[in-house]
Design a protein around this motif. Structure first.
Motif, mmCIF file in Angstrom:
data_model
loop_
_atom_site.group_PDB
_atom_site.id
_atom_site.type_symbol
_atom_site.label_atom_id
_atom_site.label_comp_id
_atom_site.label_asym_id
_atom_site.label_seq_id
_atom_site.Cartn_x
_atom_site.Cartn_y
_atom_site.Cartn_z
ATOM 1 N N LYS A 1 41.311 27.628 42.480
ATOM 2 C CA LYS A 1 41.432 29.037 42.764
ATOM 3 C C LYS A 1 42.428 29.199 44.049
ATOM 4 O O LYS A 1 42.100 28.829 45.007
ATOM 5 C CB LYS A 1 40.252 29.880 42.987
ATOM 6 C CG LYS A 1 40.252 31.536 43.230
ATOM 7 C CD LYS A 1 38.936 32.118 43.407
ATOM 8 C CE LYS A 1 37.978 31.825 42.216
ATOM 9 N NZ LYS A 1 36.699 33.014 42.499
ATOM 10 N N ASP B 1 46.791 33.729 40.445
ATOM 11 C CA ASP B 1 45.504 33.408 41.207
ATOM 12 C C ASP B 1 45.012 31.905 40.932
ATOM 13 O O ASP B 1 43.991 31.751 41.607
ATOM 14 C CB ASP B 1 44.723 34.364 40.783
ATOM 15 C CG ASP B 1 44.294 34.462 39.427
ATOM 16 O OD1 ASP B 1 44.700 33.428 38.622
ATOM 17 O OD2 ASP B 1 43.732 35.394 38.965
ATOM 18 N N LEU C 1 40.045 36.634 46.605
ATOM 19 C CA LEU C 1 40.332 37.455 45.486
ATOM 20 C C LEU C 1 39.468 38.484 45.210
ATOM 21 O O LEU C 1 38.162 38.450 44.579
ATOM 22 C CB LEU C 1 40.320 36.314 44.342
ATOM 23 C CG LEU C 1 41.082 36.950 42.912
ATOM 24 C CD1 LEU C 1 42.299 37.331 43.143
ATOM 25 C CD2 LEU C 1 41.084 35.686 41.884
ATOM 26 N N SER C 2 39.928 39.506 45.466
ATOM 27 C CA SER C 2 39.052 41.021 45.198
ATOM 28 C C SER C 2 39.640 41.909 44.561
ATOM 29 O O SER C 2 40.992 41.948 44.497
ATOM 30 C CB SER C 2 38.799 41.495 46.710
ATOM 31 O OG SER C 2 38.350 40.623 47.473
ATOM 32 N N SER D 1 38.052 45.167 33.695
ATOM 33 C CA SER D 1 37.564 43.653 34.461
ATOM 34 C C SER D 1 37.608 42.559 33.345
ATOM 35 O O SER D 1 37.671 42.854 31.895
ATOM 36 C CB SER D 1 36.073 43.812 34.765
ATOM 37 O OG SER D 1 35.833 42.518 35.211
ATOM 38 N N SER D 2 38.305 41.210 33.685
ATOM 39 C CA SER D 2 38.253 40.089 32.909
ATOM 40 C C SER D 2 37.044 39.853 32.408
ATOM 41 O O SER D 2 36.859 39.005 31.490
ATOM 42 C CB SER D 2 38.573 39.043 33.745
ATOM 43 O OG SER D 2 37.846 38.801 34.822
ATOM 44 N N THR D 3 35.910 40.379 33.000
ATOM 45 C CA THR D 3 34.502 40.069 32.580
ATOM 46 C C THR D 3 33.996 40.912 31.214
ATOM 47 O O THR D 3 33.305 40.462 30.586
ATOM 48 C CB THR D 3 33.301 40.274 33.378
ATOM 49 O OG1 THR D 3 33.627 41.764 33.874
ATOM 50 C CG2 THR D 3 33.744 39.351 34.662
ATOM 51 N N GLN E 1 43.669 37.338 34.765
ATOM 52 C CA GLN E 1 43.597 37.472 36.059
ATOM 53 C C GLN E 1 42.419 38.812 36.192
ATOM 54 O O GLN E 1 41.868 39.182 35.290
ATOM 55 C CB GLN E 1 44.773 38.519 36.746
ATOM 56 C CG GLN E 1 45.248 39.692 35.850
ATOM 57 C CD GLN E 1 46.696 40.191 36.222
ATOM 58 O OE1 GLN E 1 47.635 39.892 36.719
ATOM 59 N NE2 GLN E 1 46.510 41.707 36.381
ATOM 60 N N LEU E 2 42.016 38.891 37.300
ATOM 61 C CA LEU E 2 40.652 39.568 37.786
ATOM 62 C C LEU E 2 40.728 40.869 37.133
ATOM 63 O O LEU E 2 39.602 41.262 36.426
ATOM 64 C CB LEU E 2 40.575 39.628 39.291
ATOM 65 C CG LEU E 2 39.373 40.150 39.797
ATOM 66 C CD1 LEU E 2 38.030 39.347 39.130
ATOM 67 C CD2 LEU E 2 39.358 40.319 41.278
ATOM 68 N N GLN E 3 41.648 41.706 37.090
ATOM 69 C CA GLN E 3 41.982 42.989 36.434
ATOM 70 C C GLN E 3 42.952 42.826 35.449
ATOM 71 O O GLN E 3 44.114 43.136 36.119
ATOM 72 C CB GLN E 3 41.960 43.856 37.507
ATOM 73 C CG GLN E 3 40.805 44.331 38.622
ATOM 74 C CD GLN E 3 41.068 45.022 39.706
ATOM 75 O OE1 GLN E 3 41.870 44.783 40.567
ATOM 76 N NE2 GLN E 3 40.660 46.393 39.762
ATOM 77 N N TYR F 1 36.486 33.649 37.463
ATOM 78 C CA TYR F 1 36.156 35.008 38.011
ATOM 79 C C TYR F 1 34.581 35.071 37.672
ATOM 80 O O TYR F 1 34.081 35.994 38.205
ATOM 81 C CB TYR F 1 36.866 36.114 37.178
ATOM 82 C CG TYR F 1 38.237 36.168 37.136
ATOM 83 C CD1 TYR F 1 39.119 35.899 38.414
ATOM 84 C CD2 TYR F 1 38.813 35.866 35.889
ATOM 85 C CE1 TYR F 1 40.268 35.603 38.122
ATOM 86 C CE2 TYR F 1 40.423 35.532 35.693
ATOM 87 C CZ TYR F 1 40.879 35.538 36.925
ATOM 88 O OH TYR F 1 42.487 35.300 36.878
ATOM 89 N N ASP F 2 33.980 34.398 36.772
ATOM 90 C CA ASP F 2 32.776 34.540 36.473
ATOM 91 C C ASP F 2 32.077 33.199 36.029
ATOM 92 O O ASP F 2 32.516 32.497 34.777
ATOM 93 C CB ASP F 2 32.239 35.492 35.526
ATOM 94 C CG ASP F 2 30.742 35.740 35.299
ATOM 95 O OD1 ASP F 2 29.963 34.621 35.432
ATOM 96 O OD2 ASP F 2 30.381 36.982 34.823
#
Length: 968
Positions: free
Chosen positions: A60, A109, A264-265, A296-298, A342-344, A417-418
């Motif tokens: 990361k 990232d 990474l927020s 969200s990527s989740t 990416q995170l978002q 991210y998770d």
């Protein structure tokens, strides 16, 4: 030999504990997640029977600025390490291993280091070098690595200008010559101003020189740690052996303390609708984009759905949003895609060739189209078509590279991210089933409303072309820096560059080279068996049948003879290929065709190709190709849609045709700027080869000029163009000379011919026969809006009576990854360079994203004498041979295997030619390479060259070029 070892949850093996286990239908195997107790390294093992196994380690690495530090680190860690103290272990592996993939990639990232090989010992060797490289790089002892790969000053004398040089610096000057890349960065920064995504992870050339050596080392220490790593293993391997290797060699080490990695927020919602980025580029490169954060990527289901939504809205000229934008005459072309991994994740809508002062109209058109769709509902057939196409691509698994590498990248889209999402972005079957169910309940309408109409996290960015950016002019900045220097400062820079050059030229010691893990000739397996193929004449049309396992997919290539065309007809054949499938037919509208092909076919493409007989190089066979792929149960659609489009396309639609021509012009112009080496190679070949001259007429600069001419006089010449297209199509789609290639089961083949018959073809009376003019040398240099150059030089060996032998593959490997790598990339600062020797005579050098032109051509000219004195030791020579054989033996996907064998047929290649070439390759001796050096001197003496690139570099050349402002 397949390995069947299975792992169980909570099992501990070589310091790893299995945390999860699942069957993964998408890879025909199983997935296991593991964690190493001591190092905290995370590992995903994708187990199946694929012999092309792979390894990847990722970190990361969210940037905190636009210095490109992680991109420079990606290059730099592969320049020697504690265990392997050679200058370029990365290059040594390319030259000596059986790798089927070897590279590293910097993302927004994360940074990934993937490798693949069909040989397990070779994979372990690659893993050994990569693990030591990322954990123990030589960068801490050798500042020169940072200067070489990142940036440094150069100056040739007190009265000469100061310059920047460095591989990444020059790479990014080339990358950011592309307006699309500049727009992407501006839009990302507008959407995520307070996060890592606001920065150019590759590095902004205006900012790269702000990076200090100390900050460079600090970023490595804080991020390249095992507890910040993600390891992926893939394929058929002895997992016990591989885990033991990782545990014993690297994961039990004590890691020195370091600071925390960069955060990474997520970005809090922002709305930025007026971002303007000025760029030195041509006026026609104006572009703008809208970006909408999806969530969200989740939320994997929402991300997949948005990817489908992007295709539904913008996937073709018939897609509703793209059609509305083109009709509004806001820009010449529009594209849209999901930014995931990416995170978002975000949905981007991007224009090309934007008209002045249309930003508000752009946004309004997008929102109005979205409101209409939400109110009236999506066309269900279009949604189903997009889902069918997406599923086909995922099931086919023809990614253009090793499956394990692509799957490792897919895994990171969620896993980074998770920790619980290691396989979420690999799995897709359940998601598609759920989306089909939800589609009928208005899910996609709700999604569109939420993303576009009710979203408070969005941005609009504009790239505005200008002639010069005086305030950030590189020359001005460097002149100011030099003005503050005295003679001692300048002398220090010159001394530092001299030291760097001395280090670059110093060969690795035998002791250092001996540390590299190497294969032996015994590790080379037998050549993979060539799948059977045959010509069948009992079918309605001659058939080239390929027996290749295809996972239930059929591949059909219909080849139509173009020798019935005159030379000046050829651009119209390309034009025909561009238009078929995108216009109305007698039975369906273009929009209906678009949905039908996506629903029932994996692909439908129309293109032109050229083949030259190896028995008689004067025999050139241009072909018009219709290529289809479909699931076995849909083969009837491959026949019916192909015949319908071929037989009854209506060309009387000037608006659609103008759009298609304009979009092609834009793509070609951007290609000259971002990958001009391909165009330079073809153009250079066309000076001496009739085959290449014919290709130029079909797809090169000559075709580009034809296309610009059509657009300039479009309205007045439209009727004549349509008449010419109809005539050309009638002469192409004739019974005589047509051959069909089929790949699939024998039952599918028989069913295909029952349905296809003669494809509705009839004999055509025609007295025209293709005559290709004699080529002549032009030595052109094409000015395009780029900050770098792309150079090519070469000749056709057949014209010099130089025979092709397998040993030329070894010579090409040595020239590309020894001489040219050191001379053009390491010393010259170009991002890439190479040499190719093709069976049909073409021998050419090229450079890629190159800050030089004359210096590079001079280095090309020096290659022959280098090769003529090349004296590798036994180990080095063995490595070249092994890696060259690996290139021949690499696994080939069914579609590409069929095309390769079709090419063998049309080029009259003798039976067993691959086996003979392989035998010659294996028997290559250093003396053979030295003899090739003498032959290569005859090639370079012909002084045939071409360049694309920056105006200043080209106009500053001391060589004799015919300079052309290509886009002017």
């Amino acid at each position: 030999m397949a390995h069947s070892y299975s792992l169980s949850v909570d099992e501990t093996l070589h310091g790893f504990t299995v945390e999860s286990a699942q069957t993964l239908e998408e890879i025909d195997g199983n997935a296991y997640t593991l964690r190493h107790a001591k190092s905290k390294a995370k590992l995903l093992y994708l187990q199946n029977d694929d012999e092309n196994k792979a390894f990847s380690i990722a970190f990361k690495t969210p940037p905190a600025d636009s210095t490109g530090v992680f991109h420079i680190l990606e290059h730099s860690v592969l320049c020697g390490s504690r265990k392997f103290p050679v200058k370029e272990p990365f290059v040594n592996l390319i030259k000596s291993s059986m790798q089927t993939f070897l590279n590293a990639m910097t993302f927004a990232d994360k940074t990934m280091y993937p490798v693949a090989s069909t040989n397990e010992q070779d994979l372990l060797n690659l893993m050994d070098v990569y693990m030591d490289a990322v954990l123990h790089p030589a960068i801490y002892e050798k500042r020169a690595i940072f200067e070489q790969e990142g940036w440094h000053y150069e100056i040739d004398g007190v009265d000469e200008p100061l310059k920047y040089n460095g591989v990444v610096y020059n790479e990014m000057k080339g990358a950011l010559s592309d307006p699309d890349s500049v727009l992407y960065n501006a839009l990302s920064a507008a959407l995520f101003p307070d996060t890592a995504y606001a920065y150019e992870s590759g590095g902004d050339p205006a900012v790269i020189p702000e990076l200090t050596y100390e900050a460079f080392l600090d970023e490595h220490a804080r991020h390249y740690r095992l507890d910040n790593s993600y390891i992926v293993l893939y394929g058929d391997m002895d997992i016990d052996r591989v885990l033991a290797f990782l545990d014993e060699r690297y994961l039990n080490e004590e890691q020195p303390p370091a600071g925390e990695p960069n955060p990474l927020s997520p970005q809090a919602p922002v709305t930025n609708l007026g971002v303007i980025k000025k760029m030195e580029t041509a006026p026609e490169n104006a572009c703008m984009g809208l970006g909408y954060v999806v969530g969200s990527s989740t939320d994997r289901l929402r991300v997949i759905a948005t990817d489908i939504l992007a295709d539904v809205l913008l996937g073709s000229n018939e897609a509703p949003l793209k059609k509305a934008l083109l009709k509004a005459d806001i820009a010449d072309d529009v594209d849209g895609y999901l930014i995931d991994a990416q995170l978002q994740p975000a949905l981007f809508v991007m224009t090309k060739g934007s008209k002045p002062n249309t930003a508000e109209a752009f946004r309004q058109t997008v929102e109005d189209a979205a409101r209409t769709i939400v109110a009236e509902g999506f066309d269900r057939e279009r949604i189903e078509a997009s889902m069918a196409r997406a599923e086909f691509i995922l099931r086919e698994r023809d990614f253009g590279t090793a499956d394990g590498v692509v799957l490792a990248m897919s895994a990171m889209a969620g896993w980074l991210y998770d920790d619980s999402m290691a396989t979420d972005y690999i799995r897709f079957e359940d998601a598609f089933a759920e989306l089909r169910e939800r589609a009928a309940q208005g899910y996609f309408e709700d999604l569109l409303r939420e993303i576009v109409l009710e979203n408070d996290h969005k941005a609009l960015a504009i790239v505005e072309p200008v002639e010069t950016l005086d305030e950030s002019c590189e020359e001005a900045r460097l002149a100011a820096i030099k003005a503050d220097m005295d003679e001692a400062d300048i002398a220090a820079i010159m001394d530092e560059v001299a030291r760097l050059r001395a280090l670059q030229e110093e060969p690795d010691s035998p002791e250092a080279l001996a540390t590299l893990p190497l294969l032996t000739p015994d590790d080379i397996a037998e050549a993979p068996a060539e799948p059977a193929w045959e010509r069948i004449d009992s079918t309605p049309l001659p058939c080239l049948y390929h027996e290749v396992p295809t996972r239930g997919i059929d591949y059909v290539f219909a080849y139509f003879d173009m020798n019935r065309l005159a030379f000046d007809d050829l651009p119209y054949a390309t034009l025909l290929a561009m238009l078929l499938g995108k216009l109305d037919t007698s039975d369906h509208s273009a929009e209906e065709l678009d949905k039908l092909t996506q629903t029932h076919l994996g692909s439908l493409r129309f293109f032109v190709d050229v083949y030259t007989s190896e028995e008689d190089p004067r025999t050139i066979s241009p072909k018009f190709v219709i290529a289809t792929s479909a699931l076995s149960e849909n083969i009837e659609h491959a026949v019916s849609l192909t015949c319908e489009i071929k037989n009854s396309t209506d060309f009387n639609d000037p608006d659609k045709i103008r759009d298609i021509l304009t979009q092609t012009r834009i793509r070609m112009e951007q290609g000259y700027t971002t990958s001009g080496n391909s165009s330079a190679l073809l153009r250079c070949s066309s000076y001496v080869s009739k085959t290449a001259l014919l290709r130029e007429q079909l797809s090169g600069v000559d075709f580009y000029r034809f296309l610009k001419g059509l657009l300039a006089d479009f309205d007045a010449s439209f009727d004549a163009v349509v008449e010419r297209l109809v005539d050309v199509a009638a002469r192409i789609f004739a019974l005589d000379g047509t051959i069909v290639s089929f790949t699939g089961t024998p039952d599918d083949r028989d069913r295909f011919w029952e349905l296809a018959g003669t494809l509705g073809l009839s004999p055509v009376e025609n007295t025209v026969r293709l005559t290709v003019p004699e080529p002549h040398v032009k030595n052109e240099a094409f000015i395009v809006p780029a900050d770098v150059c792309f150079a090519a030089k070469g000749y056709n060996a057949q014209l010099l009576d130089i025979p092709y032998e397998g040993s030329w593959q070894v010579a090409a490997k040595a020239l590309s990854y020894d001489y040219l790598w050191n001379e053009v990339r390491v010393k010259g600062g170009a991002y890439g360079a190479g040499f190719r020797a093709l069976r049909q005579g073409s021998m050419q050098f090229y450079s890629y994203r190159d800050p030089n032109l004359d210096e590079t051509i001079a280095r090309f000219d020096g290659a022959a004498s280098w090769l003529a004195t090349f004296d590798p030791d036994e180990t080095e020579m063995r490595g070249y041979i092994i890696s060259s054989v690996a290139g021949m033996d690499a696994p080939v996907k069914p579609r590409n295997m069929a095309r390769r064998q079709d090419g063998d047929y049309f080029c009259d290649r003798p039976s067993g030619y691959r086996e003979k070439t392989r035998e010659q390759l294996l028997a290559t001796e250093p003396a053979d390479l030295r003899a090739h050096g003498e032959e290569l001197a005859r090639v370079t003496e012909r002084d045939v060259r071409c360049a694309f690139g920056n105006r200043g570099i080209i106009e500053g050349s001391k060589a004799d070029y015919d300079i052309v402002d290509l886009l002017g």
